[in-house]
Motif scaffolding. Sequence first.
Motif, PDB file in Angstrom:
ATOM      1  N   THR A  56     -13.706  62.275  14.435  1.00 43.31           N
ATOM      2  CA  THR A  56     -13.035  61.024  14.053  1.00 43.31           C
ATOM      3  C   THR A  56     -14.034  59.979  13.558  1.00 43.31           C
ATOM      4  N   LEU A  57     -15.284  60.123  13.931  1.00 39.69           N
ATOM      5  CA  LEU A  57     -16.361  59.265  13.425  1.00 39.69           C
ATOM      6  C   LEU A  57     -17.128  59.955  12.303  1.00 39.69           C
ATOM      7  N   ASP A  58     -17.406  61.245  12.495  1.00 38.61           N
ATOM      8  CA  ASP A  58     -18.263  61.976  11.567  1.00 38.61           C
ATOM      9  C   ASP A  58     -17.638  62.202  10.188  1.00 38.61           C
ATOM     10  N   ILE A  59     -16.363  62.564  10.136  1.00 39.94           N
ATOM     11  CA  ILE A  59     -15.731  62.859   8.840  1.00 39.94           C
ATOM     12  C   ILE A  59     -15.643  61.610   7.970  1.00 39.94           C
ATOM     13  N   PRO A  60     -15.173  60.458   8.492  1.00 37.63           N
ATOM     14  CA  PRO A  60     -15.183  59.254   7.648  1.00 37.63           C
ATOM     15  C   PRO A  60     -16.598  58.858   7.189  1.00 37.63           C
ATOM     16  N   ALA A  61     -17.589  59.002   8.062  1.00 38.52           N
ATOM     17  CA  ALA A  61     -18.970  58.686   7.677  1.00 38.52           C
ATOM     18  C   ALA A  61     -19.465  59.647   6.604  1.00 38.52           C
ATOM     19  N   PHE A  62     -19.151  60.916   6.733  1.00 44.90           N
ATOM     20  CA  PHE A  62     -19.500  61.918   5.731  1.00 44.90           C
ATOM     21  C   PHE A  62     -18.904  61.546   4.377  1.00 44.90           C
ATOM     22  N   CYS A  63     -17.629  61.162   4.371  1.00 44.03           N
ATOM     23  CA  CYS A  63     -16.969  60.782   3.118  1.00 44.03           C
ATOM     24  C   CYS A  63     -17.667  59.589   2.478  1.00 44.03           C
ATOM     25  N   ALA A  64     -17.970  58.576   3.269  1.00 39.55           N
ATOM     26  CA  ALA A  64     -18.644  57.387   2.750  1.00 39.55           C
ATOM     27  C   ALA A  64     -20.030  57.726   2.204  1.00 39.55           C
ATOM     28  N   ASP A  65     -20.774  58.549   2.921  1.00 39.78           N
ATOM     29  CA  ASP A  65     -22.131  58.915   2.504  1.00 39.78           C
ATOM     30  C   ASP A  65     -22.146  59.748   1.235  1.00 39.78           C
ATOM     31  N   GLU A  66     -21.159  60.639   1.084  1.00 38.16           N
ATOM     32  CA  GLU A  66     -21.145  61.579  -0.035  1.00 38.16           C
ATOM     33  C   GLU A  66     -20.309  61.111  -1.231  1.00 38.16           C
TER      34      GLU A  66
END
Length: 83
Positions: A44-54
Amino acid sequence: MHDTSTYDLRGLKCPLPVLRAKKRMAAMQPGERLWLETTDPLATLDIPAFCADEGHRLIDREAVDGGHRFLVERGPPAPSGRS
């Protein structure tokens, strides 16, 4: 209308859901969408951060029995010469 497939990442613990999603999305075309299914609470934290980073777009997220689903749209390719 978008044709979406589902990538089953259930049972995997951090950082594997993000690492596998990154590899799968790298093979997709910009604008294609993919549902990511996870059971790792950190997703729930990692996927949104991944999307923002990539540069991907998080379209939807929902809690499902025992986990979460995230609808991600592939962003534009990374600029060449990126260091």
